[in-house]
Design a protein around this motif. Sequence first.
Motif, PDB file in Angstrom:
ATOM      1  N   ALA A 246       0.734  -1.153  -0.025  1.00  0.00           N
ATOM      2  CA  ALA A 246      -0.076   0.068   0.043  1.00  0.00           C
ATOM      3  C   ALA A 246       0.813   1.393  -0.068  1.00  0.00           C
ATOM      4  CB  ALA A 246      -0.930   0.025   1.277  1.00  0.00           C
ATOM      5  N   ARG A 247       2.058   1.107   0.924  1.00  0.00           N
ATOM      6  CA  ARG A 247       2.776   2.284   0.659  1.00  0.00           C
ATOM      7  C   ARG A 247       3.331   2.526  -0.607  1.00  0.00           C
ATOM      8  NH1 ARG A 247       5.543   0.947   6.069  1.00  0.00           N
ATOM      9  NH2 ARG A 247       3.651  -0.255   6.180  1.00  0.00           N
ATOM     10  N   GLU A 250       0.832   4.174  -2.678  1.00  0.00           N
ATOM     11  CA  GLU A 250       0.678   5.643  -2.316  1.00  0.00           C
ATOM     12  C   GLU A 250       1.719   6.508  -2.955  1.00  0.00           C
ATOM     13  OE1 GLU A 250       0.766   7.296   1.704  1.00  0.00           O
ATOM     14  OE2 GLU A 250      -0.653   5.261   2.508  1.00  0.00           O
ATOM     15  N   ARG A 268      -3.461   8.435  -0.411  1.00  0.00           N
ATOM     16  CA  ARG A 268      -3.629   7.793   0.444  1.00  0.00           C
ATOM     17  C   ARG A 268      -4.347   6.631   0.363  1.00  0.00           C
ATOM     18  NH1 ARG A 268      -2.455   9.513   6.102  1.00  0.00           N
ATOM     19  NH2 ARG A 268      -1.741  11.369   5.914  1.00  0.00           N
ATOM     20  N   MET A 269      -5.655   6.781  -0.425  1.00  0.00           N
ATOM     21  CA  MET A 269      -6.739   5.858  -0.590  1.00  0.00           C
ATOM     22  C   MET A 269      -6.092   4.782  -1.746  1.00  0.00           C
ATOM     23  SD  MET A 269      -8.957   5.998   1.694  1.00  0.00           S
ATOM     24  CE  MET A 269      -7.740   7.031   2.631  1.00  0.00           C
ATOM     25  N   GLY A 271      -3.469   3.488  -1.232  1.00  0.00           N
ATOM     26  CA  GLY A 271      -3.112   2.316  -0.277  1.00  0.00           C
ATOM     27  C   GLY A 271      -4.090   1.616  -0.029  1.00  0.00           C
ATOM     28  N   ALA A 272      -5.060   2.532   0.768  1.00  0.00           N
ATOM     29  CA  ALA A 272      -6.014   1.911   1.554  1.00  0.00           C
ATOM     30  C   ALA A 272      -7.073   0.953   0.836  1.00  0.00           C
ATOM     31  CB  ALA A 272      -6.713   3.196   1.973  1.00  0.00           C
ATOM     32  N   LEU A 273      -7.323   1.166  -0.488  1.00  0.00           N
ATOM     33  CA  LEU A 273      -8.054   0.512  -1.155  1.00  0.00           C
ATOM     34  C   LEU A 273      -7.469  -0.829  -1.636  1.00  0.00           C
ATOM     35  CD1 LEU A 273     -10.119   2.618  -3.647  1.00  0.00           C
ATOM     36  CD2 LEU A 273     -10.772   1.947  -1.331  1.00  0.00           C
ATOM     37  N   VAL A 275      -5.254  -2.136   0.436  1.00  0.00           N
ATOM     38  CA  VAL A 275      -5.443  -2.970   1.724  1.00  0.00           C
ATOM     39  C   VAL A 275      -6.801  -3.499   1.895  1.00  0.00           C
ATOM     40  CG1 VAL A 275      -5.503  -2.553   4.292  1.00  0.00           C
ATOM     41  CG2 VAL A 275      -3.505  -1.647   3.013  1.00  0.00           C
ATOM     42  N   ARG A 276      -7.847  -2.761   1.575  1.00  0.00           N
ATOM     43  CA  ARG A 276      -9.229  -3.164   1.910  1.00  0.00           C
ATOM     44  C   ARG A 276      -9.526  -4.350   0.728  1.00  0.00           C
ATOM     45  NH1 ARG A 276     -14.262   1.100   2.204  1.00  0.00           N
ATOM     46  NH2 ARG A 276     -14.283   0.616  -0.102  1.00  0.00           N
TER      47      ARG A 276
END
Lengths: 286, 771
Positions: A246-247, A250, A268-269, A271-273, A275-276
């Motif tokens: 994720a990093r 980003e 950021r998202m 990465g976040a997505l 992860v999700r």
Amino acid sequence: MREIETVAARTLDEALDVLARRGDGIRVIAGGTDVIVQELERRKEARALLSIGGIGALRSITEDGGRVRIGALVTHREIERSPVIRRRAPLLREAAFIVGSPQIKNLATIGGNIANASPVADSVPALMALEATITLASRRGERRVPVAEFATGPGRTVRRPDELITEVSFDALPPDSVSFYERLGQRRLLSISKVGVAFRARLRDGRFAGVAVALGAVAPTVIMAPRTAAALEGERYSPEVAGRAARAAEEESRAITDLRSTSDYRNRMAGALLVRGLARVMEGRG
Amino acid sequence: MGGYKYIGKRIPRIDARAKVDGSLRYPSDLSAEGMIWGRVLRSAHPHARILSIDTAEAERLPGVVAVLTHKDVGGTNRFGIERQDQPVLCEDRVRYVGDAVALVGAETKEIAERALDLIRVEYEPLTLLDDPRAALEPGAVRLHEGGNVVHELHFTRGDAAAGFAAADLVVERTYRTQMMDHAFLECEAGLARLGDDGVLTVECCGQYAFRDVTQIARALDYPPEKIRMIEPYTGGAFGGKDEVTVQIHLALLALKTRRPCKIWLSREEHFISCTHRHPVEIRMKTGVARDGKLVAHEVQALQDGGAYASLTGPVLCLVVEHCCGPYLVPNLRVDGWAVYTNNGMSGAYRGFGATQAHVAMESQMDLLARGLGMDPLGLRARNVIRKGDTFGIGQEMVMAFAVDKTIERAMAHPLWRDRERIRGAAGDGAGAARRWKRRGIGVATCFQGSGLGKGLPDYAATTIELAGDGSVNLFQGTIEIGQGSYTGLAQVAAEILDIPIERITFIGGDTGRTLDSGTTTASRVMYAAGEATLRAARDLVAKMKERAAGPMGAPAESLAAGGGAIVSGDGRRSMSFAEIAALPGGPIRGEGWFHIPAADREFSMGLPHLVFCSNTQIVLVEVDTLTGEVAVLKAVAFPDCGTVINPINVEGQSEGGIVMGIGYALYEENVLEKGRFMNTGLSTYIVPSSWEAPEIETIPVEEPEGTGPFGARSVAEVVTTPTAPAILNAIEDAIGIRFTEMPVTPEKIVAALAGESAYRRGDTEGTEEGH
Ligand SMILES: Cc1cc2nc3c(=O)[nH]c(=O)nc-3n(C[C@H](O)[C@H](O)[C@H](O)COP(=O)(O)OP(=O)(O)OC[C@H]3O[C@@H](n4cnc5c(N)ncnc54)[C@H](O)[C@@H]3O)c2cc1C
């Protein structure tokens, strides 16, 4: 408002003839869900439109020899409902589901989504992660272009004025694959993507292999994220591995700030997505 | 109470069928033979001097019928509900991007639009005033002759300083509420035509047909008796069609061209020209004693009114009137300013200032409860206003009011009682993503004045006429803007007359046929027009009894209405309404009117109110700490609205109000940059959809008010007000962060979550799932 000449093609030959003769002077319209909006807002000013909606040959989804072919006029609704797509490219089904509303999905074609070359197009990240190929036809013949090389900027593509997209195709995902499309909009549905992440990989002995990650809405075109994919390649899934990838996502994302979101949030998202999405498809697999 | 046939019953809308089958014509559906289309040229600048307007080229365009400027306006060329400072067509200066500079009439909409491009306007840009703070500074550019202050209010009660000194806990915050669009379905539209007799008929959207007559007459210097407004059905308004929108432009075009003329604003034009919900910055300092009693409250409100007055002054009055919430505060100091800027226009919007005040006050109440370790509803219950109290800036609660009961009911509701367990069940069944979900439960309690308030004409009137077939025609001047009041009013008449709803023909919002019944605003129609309708129905019954008495051979006093007939006391003789209608003596018409009771003392325009309603809401939210998304999962509302005339309508109001409040808290904002609107379409101005709508439960608290029809008060605005603060409170409950600026977007939440993405904070590990 203007009066616009419209020409309706019933066959691919007819359409290619018109394009060969008039090229830049006529604009292709399929479902019209982008064209009409752009023309009304005068972001584009076509003098003539070539309607290709009646070309039956471009309306089918087929699978043969492990290759999935989607005609340019197949709608997002048809993709969403297709058993072939459900089995062979579930991430594309997720992408098709999220497009617009039922009314929009009934009109919006996959060819139009690709040709419009918007960085926020939802089907494109999925197609890119599938390493799909576009078929462009003209009186001069056919050529194939990887989806990843088709768009060169917002609204700009390698399509020549006399060419029509006829098909997009990709290898069916093998049964040991995992894939997803995750996206965020300003509301759950009927909203333009703020960021979208498409992922696919095979699982060999519990390790990711052949990872592909594509990011939408974080650059002037949909982009591949090779370093993100590399961070996952050969790894076993764990939240830490996902966090590391994720990093990378980003960092690979280079979003801008506009009315819909901020660059910081979008980056950021990305990465976040990831992860999700990874949590969604990897957990509960045991 | 009880034993009613129509009151309190779930009766479907009388206009539902015609709306669904398309036979009911909204203003935008209208057309006429020989009609031309009108289009308005809006200002190119948020603030500029107009040096010249050249219409010659536009006039030469084939198909253009007229190009009008201020020179074509005969009257004051000004409009505005509270004061008339807004030009119909600007003379030498523009003050916002929605200002009308010229008006085109053409054979087609397309030609009219092309003509706009051909009008040459020379502007000299003037200093932009886009900061309400700067508007108050001595050296600021003056937007109007009288300066930049539209209205200011200053009140003290008790001794705030002493109160704070004695407080055990003081909380101080500054809240910023955003500009919000009404986002109604139907953009402003209408059709005007000039008769050979000089009667100008304007069929259009609006919220007060009779005031529209006055505004047209004054601005254009046309005799009011020759203006007829017909505006029964409007495709949504929420306050946004209270001020004049298309009315005067329609009238002007019809008068100048003598052709029927239609105007229908595009969504973009609507966004830039219409009145919005005022952005208000509210600083609140609130002191409380350890036992939970509020002891002192200090409020400063700065309201951005935009370019012209419209209802900015009265909205400020309601900010001030509601700034203590429905609570007793012995020591108060409140200062409010509303100023002119070049930031679009703001005006009436459902809640009308009470909305903004409660966002701040209900956040304060939660912060105080948290600080004291008290139950948030318990703290509210400790301080509520009850009938007989003197409160706020010195208003008196003399009418029915049951805010205490709304809180009691909320406390007993399972969503509140079991909130620990419900909160703990975050993300149940939502798959792997549930680990990032945090649940919170929040409440808010609000109140709202009904009617226009002290000092303003606040009456309603109804006539009901007996038709030849024994049915009745009900004439009512208010407007059906989607709220369902025509159905509610018909129920009131049906109950008194004892006839089926289908026997009532409703004629609404027509200055040629109905009496002036006041505005369709301010939560006043069901209460005021309802009481007027009840009285008209009683009057009709009395007149039918008189007419029937002779033929029936019985004294009028011994007769009664029942089953569509006038019946004798012994029930043996009866005469149907149709038979009575056939009796000699001319038409029979019942009339009823009602004045909304007002306070003895006037503090400022419309301040204070005497009649109030209230509402407590509980909301359950789920915050995704990974993405910052907030989902409202459930909302429960306890509106204190008096007797419920029609439960479907009350639920409809409540559900719509809650979804609107969700939009306010989480999604909607008119974004302006240097006086220009950035999001002028529904793809960038985001309203919640059915996917964002939670499960909603509405539990009315019926405390009848003797002056209202069958005890009804009102519900239309107070249904939306608690939602936004309840959501802010629920978000803090979920993630421990207090937001004071709306809308609370995922971007703000992610930024506030300590600046670290959830997966970086290690939230991916140590989840508690599987317990
Ligand atoms: C309300 C609304 C919501 C929307 N929501 C989404 C969303 O959530 N996600 C999303 O990705 N998109 C969304 N869109 C955009 C749009 O629906 C999609 O991009 C759609 O796939 C476009 O397909 P179309 O058939 O309508 O294309 P058209 O509008 O007909 O054409 C689009 C462009 O492609 C060209 N074109 C079309 N077909 C071909 C072809 N075969 N060969 C060559 N050129 C061609 C046209 O010339 C034009 O430039 C939304 C649009 C609307 C109006």
